[in-house]
Design a protein around this motif. Structure first.
Motif, PDB file in Angstrom:
ATOM      1  N   ASP A 148      10.505  10.424  -9.927  1.00 54.09           N
ATOM      2  CA  ASP A 148      10.120  11.574  -8.747  1.00 54.09           C
ATOM      3  C   ASP A 148       8.557  11.423  -9.318  1.00 54.09           C
ATOM      4  O   ASP A 148       7.902  11.573 -10.564  1.00 54.09           O
ATOM      5  N   PRO A 149       7.901  11.191  -8.228  1.00 50.32           N
ATOM      6  CA  PRO A 149       6.226  10.979  -8.976  1.00 50.32           C
ATOM      7  C   PRO A 149       5.476  12.546  -8.467  1.00 50.32           C
ATOM      8  O   PRO A 149       4.263  12.410  -9.294  1.00 50.32           O
ATOM      9  N   GLU A 150       5.790  13.036  -8.412  1.00 56.20           N
ATOM     10  CA  GLU A 150       5.023  14.392  -8.268  1.00 56.20           C
ATOM     11  C   GLU A 150       5.376  15.056 -10.095  1.00 56.20           C
ATOM     12  O   GLU A 150       4.222  15.710 -10.028  1.00 56.20           O
ATOM     13  N   ASP A 151       6.438  14.897 -10.140  1.00 58.24           N
ATOM     14  CA  ASP A 151       7.062  15.708 -11.759  1.00 58.24           C
ATOM     15  C   ASP A 151       7.505  15.352 -13.190  1.00 58.24           C
ATOM     16  O   ASP A 151       7.192  15.411 -14.047  1.00 58.24           O
ATOM     17  N   GLN A 210      -0.308   9.430  -5.386  1.00 53.74           N
ATOM     18  CA  GLN A 210      -0.486  10.377  -4.464  1.00 53.74           C
ATOM     19  C   GLN A 210       0.951  11.490  -6.038  1.00 53.74           C
ATOM     20  O   GLN A 210       0.384  12.590  -4.933  1.00 53.74           O
ATOM     21  N   GLY A 211       0.902  11.120  -6.694  1.00 51.28           N
ATOM     22  CA  GLY A 211       1.565  12.459  -7.592  1.00 51.28           C
ATOM     23  C   GLY A 211       1.100  12.416  -8.768  1.00 51.28           C
ATOM     24  O   GLY A 211       0.284  12.004  -8.649  1.00 51.28           O
ATOM     25  N   ARG A 212       1.629  13.978  -9.392  1.00 47.91           N
ATOM     26  CA  ARG A 212       1.125  14.629 -10.878  1.00 47.91           C
ATOM     27  C   ARG A 212       1.584  14.078 -12.032  1.00 47.91           C
ATOM     28  O   ARG A 212       0.936  14.551 -13.110  1.00 47.91           O
ATOM     29  N   ALA A 213       2.646  13.287 -11.991  1.00 47.11           N
ATOM     30  CA  ALA A 213       3.646  13.040 -13.156  1.00 47.11           C
ATOM     31  C   ALA A 213       2.890  13.129 -14.416  1.00 47.11           C
ATOM     32  O   ALA A 213       2.150  11.286 -14.397  1.00 47.11           O
ATOM     33  N   GLN A 214       2.834  13.366 -15.067  1.00 45.88           N
ATOM     34  CA  GLN A 214       1.917  12.777 -16.582  1.00 45.88           C
ATOM     35  C   GLN A 214       2.459  11.596 -16.895  1.00 45.88           C
ATOM     36  O   GLN A 214       1.892  10.903 -17.371  1.00 45.88           O
ATOM     37  N   ARG A 215       4.301  10.985 -16.644  1.00 48.50           N
ATOM     38  CA  ARG A 215       4.363  10.279 -17.185  1.00 48.50           C
ATOM     39  C   ARG A 215       3.694   8.733 -16.816  1.00 48.50           C
ATOM     40  O   ARG A 215       3.658   7.982 -17.173  1.00 48.50           O
ATOM     41  N   LEU A 216       3.229   8.817 -16.016  1.00 50.90           N
ATOM     42  CA  LEU A 216       3.062   7.965 -14.533  1.00 50.90           C
ATOM     43  C   LEU A 216       1.313   7.614 -14.797  1.00 50.90           C
ATOM     44  O   LEU A 216       0.704   7.146 -14.246  1.00 50.90           O
ATOM     45  N   ALA A 217       0.789   8.850 -15.320  1.00 48.76           N
ATOM     46  CA  ALA A 217      -0.886   8.629 -15.493  1.00 48.76           C
ATOM     47  C   ALA A 217      -1.294   7.474 -16.079  1.00 48.76           C
ATOM     48  O   ALA A 217      -2.455   7.067 -15.500  1.00 48.76           O
ATOM     49  N   ARG A 269       0.996  -1.319  -0.436  1.00 48.07           N
ATOM     50  CA  ARG A 269       0.414   0.281   0.112  1.00 48.07           C
ATOM     51  C   ARG A 269       1.036   1.233   0.347  1.00 48.07           C
ATOM     52  O   ARG A 269       0.789   2.138  -0.358  1.00 48.07           O
ATOM     53  N   LYS A 270       1.863   1.083   0.864  1.00 47.18           N
ATOM     54  CA  LYS A 270       2.519   2.142   0.843  1.00 47.18           C
ATOM     55  C   LYS A 270       3.961   2.477  -0.769  1.00 47.18           C
ATOM     56  O   LYS A 270       3.796   4.022  -1.181  1.00 47.18           O
ATOM     57  N   ALA A 271       4.178   1.509  -1.506  1.00 47.81           N
ATOM     58  CA  ALA A 271       4.404   1.507  -2.422  1.00 47.81           C
ATOM     59  C   ALA A 271       3.273   2.084  -3.953  1.00 47.81           C
ATOM     60  O   ALA A 271       3.663   2.825  -4.650  1.00 47.81           O
ATOM     61  N   LEU A 272       2.170   1.992  -3.487  1.00 49.25           N
ATOM     62  CA  LEU A 272       1.021   2.282  -4.107  1.00 49.25           C
ATOM     63  C   LEU A 272       0.812   3.849  -4.200  1.00 49.25           C
ATOM     64  O   LEU A 272       0.436   4.164  -5.301  1.00 49.25           O
ATOM     65  N   ALA A 273       0.689   4.495  -2.832  1.00 51.50           N
ATOM     66  CA  ALA A 273      -0.199   5.377  -2.520  1.00 51.50           C
ATOM     67  C   ALA A 273       1.557   6.309  -2.971  1.00 51.50           C
ATOM     68  O   ALA A 273       1.474   7.471  -3.238  1.00 51.50           O
ATOM     69  N   ARG A 274       2.832   5.712  -3.823  1.00 48.60           N
ATOM     70  CA  ARG A 274       4.164   6.951  -3.685  1.00 48.60           C
ATOM     71  C   ARG A 274       3.865   7.411  -5.192  1.00 48.60           C
ATOM     72  O   ARG A 274       3.454   8.454  -5.799  1.00 48.60           O
ATOM     73  N   ILE A 275       2.726   6.399  -5.570  1.00 45.12           N
ATOM     74  CA  ILE A 275       2.593   6.570  -7.197  1.00 45.12           C
ATOM     75  C   ILE A 275       1.498   7.228  -7.287  1.00 45.12           C
ATOM     76  O   ILE A 275       0.826   8.612  -8.339  1.00 45.12           O
TER      77      ILE A 275
END
Length: 755
Positions: A202-205, A107-114, A99-105
């Protein structure tokens, strides 16, 4: 299928990059190369191509070195790698780490991880709709969940599902490359994938994390780098898995490059699963996975026979030398194109045989073998177990003889049973190792000799075990090419061929115009019949056949002495006109005489005779044989004349200068040499020589005027050498040296003429 000239990339204005970090071993490195090719092809350059050259993966694309680095650092969009059918995947309340690993992804907003975020949310919806509060514990529950996921998954996530699991008729099937649906024991590949991904991007950007660039350079180009992460890599790289003696001290942690883990999981998606139903099956589907077969302990170096029983499977990954697009590689892997005759290989030995028969094509140059060996608990390691080049090896066709009457499969079933005696299982392991070496062309002559020796031992074991004999027939008749392939040019081998080819001949003709062969050497080693051309090999159970088996106790000279005495009895029982000492493989006089002084040959000859006796008419033909180091003793010449089939003796005598006139084959046929054999066996060689001298004089043969001395010749060894058949010209040379010209019957006393 593949471009045979990848060097034309410059002419097309494209870059060719040597990826020193991508090599065939370990498995993680191989999969990483596939991941690079797949991702570049799908997300950057649809015309990208890759190939293997000198154990390094090469990539041809529109991307140069810096463009390739920039693509992975800033543009690459990860594939959804999720495993909600597993515990610890992060989709259930008790999966704290997941769940921690899923949350890191998420909760981010990086477009490449959409795409990855959307897939996580889609999976969560399916899990909630199905009412799962923990991972499904039944096979029906897992199948229901995977079916629901497949019905809603987008293409990227669907491709991962197909790589990780397959739906059988009533349960999930797992390809060994990805453990049991994307995990290995307690290690979940999907959670580790997201953890490593978040450490790099960075999952955020979506920008590369600190140190990501250096780690990428090490992963792709083999650059040295510090700061590897203490993260598990599972079965894919045994050398990085940590444990006892992994580094200085008693044990070490698993340390990996996160890019290695991410790219190898991406590369595994090129392997496709599927289910097939064998025509003879009526029930469950059977998983078909590219280049993957059930484990075999053969040809695996230091593995023990029991290792294969606990191994998960083995996979042979292809290495190709022509530039290939991602679609071509994907098609190659989907086909898993290896065939053995009219069937697909079942295990590693079958793969090696198929490769030797050119059962693979489409540009594959070699196959790297990986066996998934159990190490502790439910964890496995993908151990690299050698490589085999794809090329025609005619010598491997010899193995086809063992397929007659399904003998090889039947023997492997009997000997491979966990309840089988250790001796039988060891014989199987030795046999498979030899067959594997022969198939891959590893010192084929040595391998063939090892196989023959082992087959002889297998035959004797089966003959002595009623239970094994009931389940497995005798070794099939082997073609004469086995002897040719095993010939090392030594005198010991020639002697073994000569002894193994001993047989008797009936006077009557068969329908083919050839004399009927009887009393083959194999019949004195096991209760069998049929080791002659045109006959079916089978066990014999009646008492007479079992009494004929006299080989195997004491030294080779003890065995040959018993064989000789038994042959004399069988000559009378079979009403044979002459001694049953013909052979399909006559030997030079020099080899036979040299054996009198070479006890160090005994072991090699004994092992080879048993195996070569299974060969149809074994023979070796050699030119320019070196002369013997010592001349043949006169005592040997006299006794050899008495232990030579009369037809050969008459033929040779007729060619001698001033040959005795009027002698026919019946005239020179001496009485059965039972007494000579008994005297030599008891060490009374001089008495045997005196007896032989008298027997030959009675028949008018030009023997020496006086009886030669036997000296200190060992009687049992002498008898063994006398059983070895000679070429006509060698026998003639022997008689010319020690016999006089013409005959001298007038010198015989009345007592001589009577006896």
């Amino acid at each position: 299928m593949f471009d045979a000239n990848p060097s034309t990339a410059l002419e097309r204005g494209r870059a060719t990059l040597r990826l020193d970090g991508c090599r065939p071993t370990p498995l993680a490195s191989y999969l990483k190369a596939l991941g690079v090719l797949r991702l570049v092809s799908e997300q950057a350059d649809g015309e990208a191509r890759g190939w293997w050259e000198r154990d390094v993966f090469h990539l041809e694309s529109s991307l140069g070195t810096e463009e390739l680095r920039r693509f992975f650092l800033t543009t690459y969009e990860p594939t959804p790698i999720l495993g909600p059918w597993n515990g610890g995947s992060g989709f259930y309340p008790k999966d704290a780490m997941g769940r921690k690993a899923l949350a890191r992804i998420t909760q981010g907003r990086a477009q490449r991880l959409a795409v990855l975020r959307d897939a996580i949310q889609a999976v969560q919806r399916v899990v909630e709709q199905k009412g799962f509060e923990e991972r499904p514990s039944t096979k029906e529950g897992k199948a229901e969940l995977v079916t629901g996921l497949r019905n809603t998954a987008d293409e990227p996530f669907l491709r991962w599902i197909d790589a990780a699991v397959a739906l059988g008729t009533d349960e999930l099937l797992y390809p060994p490359l990805l453990g049991t649906g994307g995990n290995d024991g307690r290690l979940d590949f999907t959670v580790n994938f997201m953890t490593n991904l978040a450490d790099l991007i960075d999952p955020e950007d979506g920008m590369p994390a600190d140190g990501s660039d250096e780690l990428l350079g090490a992963s792709l180009f083999g650059h040295a780098v510090a700061g590897l992460h203490s993260t598990a890599i599972g079965q894919f790289a045994p050398g990085s898995a940590g444990g006892p003696n992994a580094e200085t001290g008693f044990s070490g942690d698993s340390r990996i490059n996160p890019w290695d883990f991410v790219l190898m999981i991406e590369g595994s998606i090129l392997f496709a699963t599927g289910t097939v139903r064998r025509l003879e099956a009526t029930g469950r589907g059977i998983l078909a996975y590219p280049f993957t077969v059930r484990p075999s302990g053969s040809g695996a170096g230091g593995t023990a026979p029991d290792d294969a029983s606990t191994a998960r499977a083995e996979t042979w990954v292809p290495l190709w030398g022509g530039a290939a697009r991602r679609q071509e590689v994907e098609r190659l892997l989907a086909e898993g194109r290896i065939v053995l005759g009219d069937r697909r290989p079942r295990d590693g030995l079958d793969v090696a045989r198929a490769v030797a028969k050119l059962g693979t094509d489409r540009g594959i140059e070699s196959l790297q073998r990986y066996v998934f060996l159990q190490r502790s608990g439910n964890a496995y390691l993908a151990a690299a177990m050698g490589r085999i080049r794809v090329q025609r090896r005619p010598e491997a066709d010899l193995i086809d003889d063992l397929d007659r009457m399904d003998w090889l499969d039947r023997f492997r079933r009997v000997a491979g049973d966990r309840r089988a005696p250790a001796r039988l299982r060891t014989l199987l392991h030795r046999l498979e190792d030899g067959l594997f070496d022969l198939a891959r062309g590893t010192e084929s002559g040595v391998a063939t000799r090892r196989i023959l020796v082992t087959l002889g031992e297998c035959q004797r074991y089966l003959a002595a075990s009623p239970g094994a004999r009931e389940k497995c027939g005798p070794v099939p008749l082997l073609r004469s090419d086995w002897a040719t392939a095993a010939d090392d040019g030594s005198s010991a081998f020639a002697l073994a061929v000569g002894l193994a080819g001993l047989h008797g001949v009936r006077d009557e003709q068969d329908t083919g115009g050839r004399r009927n062969i009887v009393l083959t050497m194999a019949e004195y080693m096991a209760p069998v019949t049929g080791y002659a051309p045109g006959r079916r090999v089978a066990w014999l159970e009646h008492d007479h056949s079992r009494r004929r088996v006299v080989w195997g106790f004491g030294s080779i000279h003890d065995s040959l002495g018993r064989v000789m005495r038994r042959r004399l009895l069988d000559q009378r029982a079979e009403s044979l006109a002459e001694l049953p000492l013909r052979s399909s493989g006559p030997v030079s006089l020099s080899a036979s005489v040299d054996w009198l002084d070479r006890p160090d040959w005994d072991g090699a000859i004994a092992g080879l005779v048993a195996g070569l006796s299974l060969v149809s008419r074994p023979n070796v033909r050699r030119a320019g044989v070196a002369p013997s180091r010592v001349p043949a003793p006169a005592a040997y010449a006299l006794l050899k004349a008495c232990l030579t089939p009369s037809s050969q003796l008459a033929r040779v005598l007729a060619r001698l200068p001033r040959a005795p006139e009027g002698l026919t084959e019946p005239d020179i046929r001496p009485p059965p040499p039972d007494e000579l054999v008994r005297l030599m066996g008891s060490g009374r060689v001089q008495e045997a020589v005196v007896k032989a001298h008298r027997m030959l004089r009675v028949r008018g043969l030009p023997v020496p005027a006086s009886v030669p001395s036997a000296g200190r010749i060992d009687g049992r060894r002498l008898l063994s050498t006398l059983m070895v058949p000679l070429w006509d010209h060698d026998l003639g040379a022997l008689l010319r040296t020690h016999f006089r010209s013409g005959s001298d019957r007038s010198a015989l006393t009345p007592a001589d003429q009577e006896g």
